[in-house]
Design a protein around this motif. Structure first.
Motif, PDB file in Angstrom:
ATOM      1  N   GLY A 133       0.819  -1.209   0.000  1.00  0.00           N
ATOM      2  CA  GLY A 133       0.000   0.000   0.000  1.00  0.00           C
ATOM      3  C   GLY A 133       0.850   1.255   0.000  1.00  0.00           C
ATOM      4  N   ILE A 134       1.233   1.705  -1.186  1.00  0.00           N
ATOM      5  CA  ILE A 134       2.073   2.890  -1.327  1.00  0.00           C
ATOM      6  C   ILE A 134       1.293   4.170  -1.026  1.00  0.00           C
ATOM      7  N   VAL A 135       0.046   4.244  -1.516  1.00  0.00           N
ATOM      8  CA  VAL A 135      -0.717   5.493  -1.444  1.00  0.00           C
ATOM      9  C   VAL A 135      -0.909   5.995  -0.007  1.00  0.00           C
ATOM     10  N   PRO A 136      -1.251   5.151   0.971  1.00  0.00           N
ATOM     11  CA  PRO A 136      -1.368   5.672   2.339  1.00  0.00           C
ATOM     12  C   PRO A 136      -0.072   6.291   2.865  1.00  0.00           C
ATOM     13  N   LEU A 137       1.073   5.702   2.515  1.00  0.00           N
ATOM     14  CA  LEU A 137       2.349   6.276   2.947  1.00  0.00           C
ATOM     15  C   LEU A 137       2.598   7.622   2.282  1.00  0.00           C
ATOM     16  N   GLU A 138       2.260   7.716   0.992  1.00  0.00           N
ATOM     17  CA  GLU A 138       2.385   9.006   0.317  1.00  0.00           C
ATOM     18  C   GLU A 138       1.472  10.034   0.985  1.00  0.00           C
TER      19      GLU A 138
END
Length: 222
Positions: A133-138
């Motif tokens: 899950g890249i988007v939550p970290l971004e």
């Protein structure tokens, strides 16, 4: 010689299956410098955002049903394409909330996506399963509060009630309650923004690549 996975859950499963002790997690990373370089976006206190594919795994209908329970002037933007889009649009019409939800095409430039994330008050990831899950970290690095279902990847970096919320997969009422809480409680939202930003800094690609390089070097020398 060694198992390297993206999240702790898979690491533990692999250790059990292969009966080996030598396993570790090296997560994906984000480009913090690129995110910091995107400017000129104001935060919208009533904006909720989803970014990702519109496919069954992503469970976007859970978010739409939860959004339909909210009792305020919140708006939901759904950025993505996929096989579920028509069904999700029909669900929006059925719930009578078309005027509050926008379906947007994926942005061609990553910079435009980051602007959209920075402008949101809350980013929601309602997936049934998620390796990382890249988007939550971004979003964390954008100082946008995050809510995710308790899937394998996000569980490794979201500390429930500290830098975000984790909800049960399939529980639309719980998700609605958490969204409403963050919309109403700006102090809590600011706490998530600060702590999320701090969490995201350790996932910069420069840091992750150094870890990968170290592992490769150790294997070559073994």
């Amino acid at each position: 010689d060694k198992v390297i996975t993206l999240n702790t859950t898979v690491k533990d499963k692999m250790k059990g299956i292969l009966k080996m002790r030598n396993a570790d997690v090296i997560p994906s990373g984000i480009d913090t410098k690129e995110i910091d370089g995107v400017r000129g976006t104001e935060k919208q206190d009533n904006k909720i955002l989803y970014v990702g594919r519109l496919v069954p795994q992503k469970n976007v209908d859970l978010l739409i049903r939860a959004f339909g329970m909210l009792g305020n002037k919140a708006e939901l933007e759904i950025i993505g394409e996929g096989s579920e889009k028509e069904r999700l649009e029909n669900l929006v019409d059925f719930l009578g909330i078309r005027e509050k939800i926008k379906f947007l095409q994926p942005y061609k430039k990553h910079e435009d996506l980051i602007k959209a994330i920075k402008s949101a008050a809350i980013l929601v990831l309602p997936s049934k399963r998620e390796n990382f899950g890249i988007v939550p970290l971004e979003a964390m690095h954008c100082k946008t509060a995050v809510i995710s279902t308790k899937t394998d990847g996000p569980k490794d970096y979201i500390r429930n009630g500290i830098n975000g919320f984790l909800t049960e997969t399939g529980d639309e009422k719980e998700l609605a309650n958490k969204i409403q809480l963050l919309l109403d409680d700006k102090k809590l939202r600011k706490k998530f923004e600060r702590n999320g930003r701090k969490t995201s800094e350790s996932y910069d690609w420069d840091t992750i690549v150094r870890r990968i390089g170290k592992e490769y070097k150790m294997l070559v020398q073994a």
